[in-house]
Write an enzyme that holds these catalytic residues in place. Structure first.
Site, PDB file in Angstrom:
ATOM      1  N   ASP A   1       0.865  -1.152  -0.109  1.00 52.83           N
ATOM      2  CA  ASP A   1      -0.001   0.000   0.027  1.00 52.83           C
ATOM      3  C   ASP A   1       0.974   1.414  -0.016  1.00 52.83           C
ATOM      4  OD1 ASP A   1      -2.060  -1.840   0.269  1.00 52.83           O
ATOM      5  OD2 ASP A   1      -2.309  -1.312   2.507  1.00 52.83           O
TER       6      ASP A   1
HETATM    7  N1  URA Z   1      -1.231  -6.058   4.031  1.00 49.61           N
HETATM    8  C1  URA Z   1      -1.926  -4.292   3.989  1.00 49.61           C
HETATM    9  O1  URA Z   1      -2.852  -4.206   4.477  1.00 49.61           O
HETATM   10  N2  URA Z   1      -1.140  -3.640   3.111  1.00 49.61           N
HETATM   11  C2  URA Z   1       0.063  -3.882   2.602  1.00 49.61           C
HETATM   12  O2  URA Z   1       0.657  -3.014   1.993  1.00 49.61           O
HETATM   13  C3  URA Z   1       0.530  -5.107   2.792  1.00 49.61           C
HETATM   14  C4  URA Z   1      -0.039  -6.210   3.126  1.00 49.61           C
END
Ligand code: URA
Length: 236
Positions: A104
């Site tokens: 993310d």
């Molecule tokens: N899980 C999440 O919620 N975000 C990420 O970036 C990776 C795994």
């Protein structure tokens, strides 16, 4: 060492049949000498390959371990926002690298960048089950019941069932290590939300045999070692 016909076909410029024909017609030179049999093996970085008089550029495979900072997109281009490719040198940017999976925008940590499409495909395949370990800081502690729920497999708010995952409680449980064997959208944030807590900070610290070392600062990167490339199933 790689077979010459495979090497030529891997450039995407000719089909295997066309490569055969090129060679038969004596249009492929290795160090100035026509090579007519495709099964001949060459070391691409050590020889000069020409087709119809022009030098052949063989793109070597590149594997980069990046410490992704927060605020940067796991994408190759975006009209408005900075992407992980913007963190690389112009020379690396020309090599057709892309991130293997996504973190993310607000997640930090280990991101593998490569131009080895086969490897990326294999690592991301649902049945590859490469372990990914994340460090998370939460707004409130989790406990033993949450650890057991993670081990059984969390069902997300939309009904999606997750595989069994590891939850290691650090200290009082407000910091945790989560081990996933799959990669669903916002998976950790959603799994933790299903237990009534919120992720305040998230960082990926390992992916299979690859580990993010303390010395690699945010936004910094390094090439994988030959051993690491072999371990993840790439081509050194
Ligand atoms: N899980 C999440 O919620 N975000 C990420 O970036 C990776 C795994």
């Amino acid at each position: 060492m790689e077979r010459l016909d495979k090497l030529l076909a891997s450039t995407g410029r000719w089909s295997r049949r066309e490569v055969k024909l090129l060679m038969k017609e004596g249009r492929v030179l290795v160090n100035g000498v026509p090579v007519r049999g495709g099964e001949e093996k060459v070391e691409p970085s050590a020889v000069r390959i020409q087709v119809d008089g022009g030098d052949l550029e063989i793109r070597t495979r590149t594997y980069i371990l990046l410490h992704k900072p927060a605020g940067v997109l796991s994408a190759t281009e975006d009209p408005r926002q900075e992407t992980v490719l913007d963190l690389l040198t112009p020379e690396l940017r020309r090599q057709g690298l892309f991130p293997v999976g996504r973190l993310d925008k607000d997640t930090e940590g280990l991101l593998l960048l490569t131009n080895d499409g086969d490897l990326a495909h294999r690592l991301l395949a649902p049945k590859s089950h490469v372990d990914k370990v994340y460090y998370a800081r939460l707004d409130r502690p989790l406990g033993e019941a949450d650890r057991e729920a993670f081990a059984r497999g969390i069902t997300l708010a939309d009904g999606l069932k997750c595989m069994s995952a590891g939850l290691e409680l650090l200290g009082d449980g407000q910091e945790v290590l989560v081990t996933l064997h799959e990669g669903k959208f916002h998976q950790i944030k959603r799994m933790i939300a299903s237990r009534g807590a919120t992720v305040c900070y998230l960082k990926r610290i390992s992916m299979g045999p690859l580990h993010l070392e303390q010395t690699l600062g945010r936004g910094e990167y390094r090439h994988l070692s030959v051993e690491e490339v072999i371990k993840i199933g790439g081509k050194p």
